[in-house]
Design a protein around this motif. Structure first.
Motif, PDB file in Angstrom:
ATOM      1  N   ALA A  92      37.085  49.835  67.426  1.00  0.00           N
ATOM      2  CA  ALA A  92      37.067  48.413  67.781  1.00  0.00           C
ATOM      3  C   ALA A  92      38.363  47.752  67.317  1.00  0.00           C
ATOM      4  N   LEU A  93      38.888  48.221  66.193  1.00  0.00           N
ATOM      5  CA  LEU A  93      40.121  47.617  65.671  1.00  0.00           C
ATOM      6  C   LEU A  93      41.332  47.987  66.512  1.00  0.00           C
ATOM      7  N   LEU A  94      41.346  49.217  67.022  1.00  0.00           N
ATOM      8  CA  LEU A  94      42.449  49.604  67.912  1.00  0.00           C
ATOM      9  C   LEU A  94      42.483  48.665  69.119  1.00  0.00           C
ATOM     10  N   SER A  95      41.318  48.432  69.713  1.00  0.00           N
ATOM     11  CA  SER A  95      41.262  47.539  70.880  1.00  0.00           C
ATOM     12  C   SER A  95      41.764  46.151  70.513  1.00  0.00           C
ATOM     13  N   LYS A  96      41.416  45.699  69.310  1.00  0.00           N
ATOM     14  CA  LYS A  96      41.840  44.360  68.879  1.00  0.00           C
ATOM     15  C   LYS A  96      43.369  44.284  68.749  1.00  0.00           C
ATOM     16  N   VAL A  97      43.976  45.344  68.205  1.00  0.00           N
ATOM     17  CA  VAL A  97      45.442  45.378  68.110  1.00  0.00           C
ATOM     18  C   VAL A  97      46.034  45.329  69.516  1.00  0.00           C
ATOM     19  N   GLN A  98      45.491  46.155  70.402  1.00  0.00           N
ATOM     20  CA  GLN A  98      46.050  46.239  71.759  1.00  0.00           C
ATOM     21  C   GLN A  98      45.876  44.919  72.515  1.00  0.00           C
ATOM     22  N   GLN A  99      44.745  44.242  72.265  1.00  0.00           N
ATOM     23  CA  GLN A  99      44.480  43.007  73.022  1.00  0.00           C
ATOM     24  C   GLN A  99      45.218  41.801  72.462  1.00  0.00           C
ATOM     25  N   THR A 100      45.400  41.772  71.115  1.00  0.00           N
ATOM     26  CA  THR A 100      45.972  40.545  70.520  1.00  0.00           C
ATOM     27  C   THR A 100      47.446  40.702  70.172  1.00  0.00           C
ATOM     28  N   SER A 101      47.955  41.937  70.166  1.00  0.00           N
ATOM     29  CA  SER A 101      49.374  42.196  69.902  1.00  0.00           C
ATOM     30  C   SER A 101      49.916  41.396  68.712  1.00  0.00           C
ATOM     31  N   PRO A 102      49.405  41.680  67.516  1.00  0.00           N
ATOM     32  CA  PRO A 102      49.790  40.871  66.347  1.00  0.00           C
ATOM     33  C   PRO A 102      51.282  40.985  66.017  1.00  0.00           C
ATOM     34  N   LEU A 103      51.821  39.872  65.524  1.00  0.00           N
ATOM     35  CA  LEU A 103      53.224  39.846  65.094  1.00  0.00           C
ATOM     36  C   LEU A 103      53.325  40.463  63.693  1.00  0.00           C
ATOM     37  N   VAL A 104      54.135  41.501  63.562  1.00  0.00           N
ATOM     38  CA  VAL A 104      54.347  42.144  62.262  1.00  0.00           C
ATOM     39  C   VAL A 104      55.782  41.857  61.824  1.00  0.00           C
ATOM     40  N   HIS A 105      55.911  41.118  60.732  1.00  0.00           N
ATOM     41  CA  HIS A 105      57.236  40.785  60.182  1.00  0.00           C
ATOM     42  C   HIS A 105      57.637  41.902  59.213  1.00  0.00           C
ATOM     43  N   ASN A 106      58.678  42.644  59.601  1.00  0.00           N
ATOM     44  CA  ASN A 106      59.151  43.766  58.785  1.00  0.00           C
ATOM     45  C   ASN A 106      60.443  43.397  58.083  1.00  0.00           C
ATOM     46  N   MET A 107      60.478  43.630  56.775  1.00  0.00           N
ATOM     47  CA  MET A 107      61.746  43.624  56.046  1.00  0.00           C
ATOM     48  C   MET A 107      61.932  45.072  55.610  1.00  0.00           C
ATOM     49  N   THR A 108      62.616  45.835  56.449  1.00  0.00           N
ATOM     50  CA  THR A 108      62.613  47.290  56.287  1.00  0.00           C
ATOM     51  C   THR A 108      64.020  47.816  56.078  1.00  0.00           C
ATOM     52  N   ASN A 109      64.174  49.123  56.158  1.00  0.00           N
ATOM     53  CA  ASN A 109      65.471  49.709  55.822  1.00  0.00           C
ATOM     54  C   ASN A 109      66.272  50.020  57.086  1.00  0.00           C
ATOM     55  N   VAL A 110      67.580  50.217  56.892  1.00  0.00           N
ATOM     56  CA  VAL A 110      68.483  50.373  58.038  1.00  0.00           C
ATOM     57  C   VAL A 110      68.283  51.711  58.758  1.00  0.00           C
ATOM     58  N   VAL A 111      67.657  52.683  58.082  1.00  0.00           N
ATOM     59  CA  VAL A 111      67.457  54.000  58.701  1.00  0.00           C
ATOM     60  C   VAL A 111      66.406  53.914  59.814  1.00  0.00           C
ATOM     61  N   VAL A 112      65.349  53.164  59.561  1.00  0.00           N
ATOM     62  CA  VAL A 112      64.141  53.274  60.405  1.00  0.00           C
ATOM     63  C   VAL A 112      63.872  52.047  61.265  1.00  0.00           C
ATOM     64  N   THR A 113      64.783  51.100  61.285  1.00  0.00           N
ATOM     65  CA  THR A 113      64.498  49.816  61.940  1.00  0.00           C
ATOM     66  C   THR A 113      64.108  49.983  63.407  1.00  0.00           C
ATOM     67  N   ASN A 114      64.915  50.716  64.167  1.00  0.00           N
ATOM     68  CA  ASN A 114      64.655  50.858  65.602  1.00  0.00           C
ATOM     69  C   ASN A 114      63.365  51.637  65.861  1.00  0.00           C
TER      70      ASN A 114
END
Ligand code: ATP
Ligand code: TZP
Ligand code: MG
Ligand code: MG
Length: 274
Positions: A10-32
């Motif tokens: 049920a949670l997978l469907s919720k992610v797919q339907q609502t497309s939540p905004l994820v704010h990442n402050m991540t590293n330069v290796v993995v950004t893309n």
């Protein structure tokens, strides 16, 4: 479909339907790779780092992910600013303590974040999590080298209690615990260890699930299971070809996940807390 599979699907469907905004402050290796993986899953990634904007971005995000993979002092300060805003706005805050234990600056920065903001979930390899609670385990750069004296489930429970947060330790099997309930998720493939950012993307994927479900133990379990299933499915098609083909197939499989995807590709079981 067992009870776990029903709940997490049920949670997978919720992610797919609502497309939540994820704010990442991540590293330069993995950004893309992280942005593409979140898109494939059905979430909306944004990377934002400027001290002038991180509080505003965190406030409107579904989840905020702090990743110290290529940290510096100014970035850690900005992560604290974003974290305080996430806390103030009830936005789940996740931490990937990349390389904690490899250098003192990494260990202390991760510990500082955990002290100064309320982290909802920490995801790391066993060595990184061990170092957060003062236990030595061998780490080579960003990679866990060996298993320590205590098992990963026991270590995760200890860390969850000491750090007062959910803890996920990944490896051949993944463990998630809030310090009381412990779940083990199997799936994935060893080829994930040959793709840089497989751990970092996972932490951001857990952020996408946390954005749609306030029970973070359930959200995390769902994220781990579907991520593992996508990887096993990709490996089935590409393991003989190597990590390049696997990486592309993995993104494809993340985009094709559906409630039935776990069957035969990932499993969830409960373990006793130590
Ligand atoms: P490390 O730097 O030690 O590789 P990491 O941050 O990259 O750590 P991993 O522990 O590699 O994170 O976990 C990333 C993903 O890879 C998880 O989904 C995990 O289940 C999976 N994984 C890691 N090792 C294996 C393995 N041997 N078999 C199956 N899946 C694995
Ligand atoms: N060096 C600094 S951050 C980074 C490397 C290789 C990426 C680590 O990614 P992951 O997901 O922990 O493998
Ligand atoms: Mg890895
Ligand atoms: Mg990592």
């Amino acid at each position: 479909m067992n009870i776990w599979e029903k709940e997490v699907s049920a949670l997978l469907s919720k992610v797919q339907q609502t497309s939540p905004l994820v704010h990442n402050m991540t590293n330069v290796v993995v950004t893309n790779f992280t942005a593409n993986g979140l898109y494939a899953l059905g979430a909306s990634p944004v990377m934002a780092y400027a001290p002038e904007e991180v509080a505003d971005m965190a406030a409107i995000a579904g989840a905020v992910v702090l990743n110290i993979g290529t940290l510096n002092r100014e970035l850690v300060d900005a992560m604290i600013t974003a974290g305080l805003s996430a806390n103030a706005h009830g936005v789940p805050l996740l931490l990937d303590p990349v390389g904690a234990g490899a250098t003192r600056f990494r260990t202390e920065s991760a510990q500082r974040i955990l002290r100064e903001v309320k982290v909802s979930l920490v995801r790391g390899n066993a060595a990184e999590v061990a170092h957060l609670v003062g236990e030595a385990r061998e780490i080579k750069g960003v990679d866990a080298e060996s298993s320590g004296d205590i098992g990963n489930a026991e270590l995760a429970v200890r860390a969850a209690r000491e750090l007062d947060t959910l803890v996920v330790i990944t490896g051949k099997e993944d463990v998630i615990t809030d310090g009381t309930d412990v779940r083990i998720i199997t799936g994935g493939h060893a080829l994930l260890t040959k793709v840089t950012g497989a751990g970092c993307l996972l932490t951001s994927v857990l952020g996408a699930f946390a954005a749609v479900e306030s029970n973070l133990l359930l959200a995390g379990t769902a994220g781990l299971a579907f991520y593992g299933a996508a990887a096993s499915r990709a490996a089935e098609r590409t393991a003989d070809l190597g990590p390049g083909s696997f990486q592309n197939a993995f993104l494809d499989e993340l985009s094709k996940l559906h409630p039935g995807s776990l069957q035969g590709y990932a499993a969830i079981r409960e373990a006793a807390a130590a």
